[in-house]
Scaffold this motif. Structure first.
Motif, short mmCIF file in Angstrom:
data_model
loop_
_atom_site.label_atom_id
_atom_site.label_comp_id
_atom_site.label_asym_id
_atom_site.label_seq_id
_atom_site.Cartn_x
_atom_site.Cartn_y
_atom_site.Cartn_z
N ASP A 120 11.01 -11.49 -6.65
CA ASP A 120 11.36 -11.53 -5.23
C ASP A 120 11.53 -10.11 -4.69
O ASP A 120 11.36 -9.12 -5.40
CB ASP A 120 12.62 -12.38 -5.00
N THR A 121 11.87 -10.02 -3.42
CA THR A 121 11.96 -8.71 -2.77
C THR A 121 13.06 -7.86 -3.38
O THR A 121 12.95 -6.62 -3.42
CB THR A 121 12.20 -8.88 -1.26
N ALA A 125 12.50 -4.10 -4.82
CA ALA A 125 13.23 -2.98 -4.23
C ALA A 125 13.95 -2.15 -5.28
O ALA A 125 14.36 -1.01 -5.01
CB ALA A 125 14.23 -3.49 -3.19
N HIS A 158 2.27 -2.57 -5.97
CA HIS A 158 3.46 -1.79 -6.31
C HIS A 158 3.05 -0.43 -6.89
O HIS A 158 2.05 -0.34 -7.60
CB HIS A 158 4.32 -2.56 -7.31
#
Length: 521
Positions: A120-121, A125, A158
């Motif tokens: 997920d985000t 992050a 990414h």
């Protein structure tokens, strides 16, 4: 563990999917359960530790099969070395009793939290030093879809590097073609147990990054010194025999060992080359081919220029014009290696039939190939040369290959480059260099080779003319060499001379780089 690319020096056997499966089954039968998958995961972790010694955080993408099991074991090993490991398992659960199920159980028992589904985000992050791609393995034949495709896209977008296990997910192991729009763009690929041809040709190099190999202590593939003669094609039903060879740069040294220049050598002993081509407006192609033949060491190099306008050759006073009376002599094309087609255009047509009939050694390139593709009589003449004791080396790029095989376009060639090269060799009874990323050398009845050298620096005008001329120059000095040996040596030399060039390499500069690789005597 061995580094195979950017360039290998030795030859390595390549095994397609069927042969790799046979090797895998034999290796599994000779070891206790789960031994090989443990070795595969441990090898992946060792490579990660060696390449990223300061890494501390890895995201492991594990698919439902044994490729995912390799990734799970790699993650477990990295966690034991203090890495923060986040595992995302994507796809249905592994089959009960399989190696993949064993790897999943061991990962959970070791304390790894296995997340089902995509990162997920919040994960994205955080700190990620490395992605491990264990989504799809050897047997994949369909385009990635659903969660697998989404995971590939996430990793590709990414900034952290990716290490692919066995091959990048979404790449065809046999052909090097993308199975669909989503393919892992790996920085490094560790191929296991066997070496897959698709990593080295087609789009394979673009997606695989640096390529490494570990045989998992089974000795399924061993580097060998290049042989002066090509290996015969494996017979039908030959089990896990290699389907192709990854050709290393030692072929250059091998050529010098087998074809040395003696202390009493002179130009009369180094053979003659005639370059037939260079119609008006295309003189540069013939000039590059002729200059390359000189650089390779041919004793005398002649230019048979189509519609000769009398303009001088640029910069190379050593090149000679082919006398006008030699063009029309019954056996005028017999006494030299003929490099035919570089910048010839349609003006080559009146002379091509005589060249195909007479030339003892013929390197056929560019417009010579296009004319053969367009005229059935010339195609028959070319195919008949071998039975008459004449020798041919064809050097098509994919579009020329498509015309020669009467395919609809380049995509049909690129879909199976090994198959296309062999089809050309069989159709025309000639050695064939199918140019492109991972150039292929095929001959009738012989195991094909994929060139390990080369880079995108060669993607400039005229480098193909240099290859044809260099092959002609080598052949002139060793007229008894097979066209397969000549073609393979030339293409390896050609690629190796550009391997470390930082940007686009101009063809004339390529010749000088190739000359610089001659041994100092």
């Amino acid at each position: 563990m061995h580094a195979l690319l950017p360039t290998t020096t030795a030859d390595w056997p390549l095994h397609d999917t069927a042969a790799s499966r046979a090797l895998e089954q034999a290796a599994l039968a000779g070891h206790p359960p789960h031994t090989l998958i443990e070795r595969a995961g441990e090898a992946t972790a060792r490579l990660a530790l060696a390449l990223w010694p300061h890494g501390r955080s890895v995201v492991v993408l594990a698919g439902p099969g044994n490729n995912g099991g390799d990734a799970l074991i790699a993650g477990r090993c990295l966690a034991a070395r203090g890495w923060q490991v986040r595992v995302h398992r994507i796809g249905p659960p592994p089959q009960a009793g399989s190696d993949a199920a064993y790897a999943l159980r061991r990962a959970i028992d070791a304390g790894l939290v296995v997340h089902e589904g995509l990162p997920d985000t919040a994960v994205l992050a955080g700190r990620i030093d490395l992605w491990i791609d264990g989504l799809l393995g050897l047997g994949t034949r369909r385009a990635p879809e659903g969660g697998i495709a989404a995971a590939i896209r996430i990793a590709n977008q990414h900034p952290a590097p990716t290490l692919a296990i066995d091959l990048p997910s979404g790449l065809n192991a046999d052909t090097g073609q993308a199975l669909g729009p989503d393919v892992t763009d790996a920085d490094h690929t560790l191929t296991l147990l066997s070496i897959k041809p698709g990593l080295f040709t087609g789009e394979g190099r673009a997606f695989s990054g640096r390529i490494w190999f570990d045989d998992l202590a089974t000795a399924t593939a061993t580097a060998t010194a290049p042989a002066s003669a090509p290996a015969p094609m494996p017979a039908a039903g030959a089990g896990a025999a290699a389907t192709a060879i990854l050709a290393g740069t030692d072929h250059i040294a091998c050529w010098h060992r087998h074809h040395p220049r003696g202390a009493t050598s002179h130009k009369g002993r180094q053979g003659d080359v005639v370059v037939l081509g260079g119609a008006p407006g295309m003189r540069g192609a013939a000039w590059l081919a002729a200059s390359a033949a000189l650089g390779a060491g041919a004793g005398r190099v002649y230019a048979a220029l189509l519609e000769d306008d009398g303009q001088p050759w640029p910069a190379r006073p050593e090149l000679m014009h082919w006398p006008a009376d030699r063009w029309v002599q019954p056996h005028g094309w017999r006494d030299a290696v003929v490099v035919c087609g570089c910048g010839g255009g349609g003006a080559l047509l009146p002379w091509l039939d005589a060249v195909l009939h007479e030339a003892q050694q013929l390197v056929l390139d560019a417009d010579g190939l296009n004319l053969v593709a367009a005229h059935e009589g010339l195609a028959r003449r070319l195919a008949a040369r071998r039975a008459r004791g004449l020798h041919s080396l064809l050097t098509p790029h994919p579009l020329e290959a498509a015309r020669l095989l009467q395919y609809s376009g380049v995509a049909d060639i690129q879909a199976n480059r090994l198959g296309a090269a062999q089809a050309l060799a069989d159709k025309f009874q000639a050695a064939v260099v199918l140019k492109g990323s991972g150039s292929i050398l095929a001959s009738p009845g012989q195991r094909p080779s994929i060139n390990s050298s080369g880079s995108a620096a060669l993607a400039t005008a005229g480098t193909g003319d240099v290859l044809a001329g260099w092959a002609g120059g080598l052949w002139a000095q060793a007229p008894d060499a097979s066209p397969h040996e000549v073609g393979l040596t030339a293409v390896v030399w050609h690629g190796a001379s550009a391997a470390h060039h930082g940007g686009p390499l101009r063809a004339a500069d390529l010749i000088e780089a190739m000359v610089a690789r001659h041994p100092i005597s």
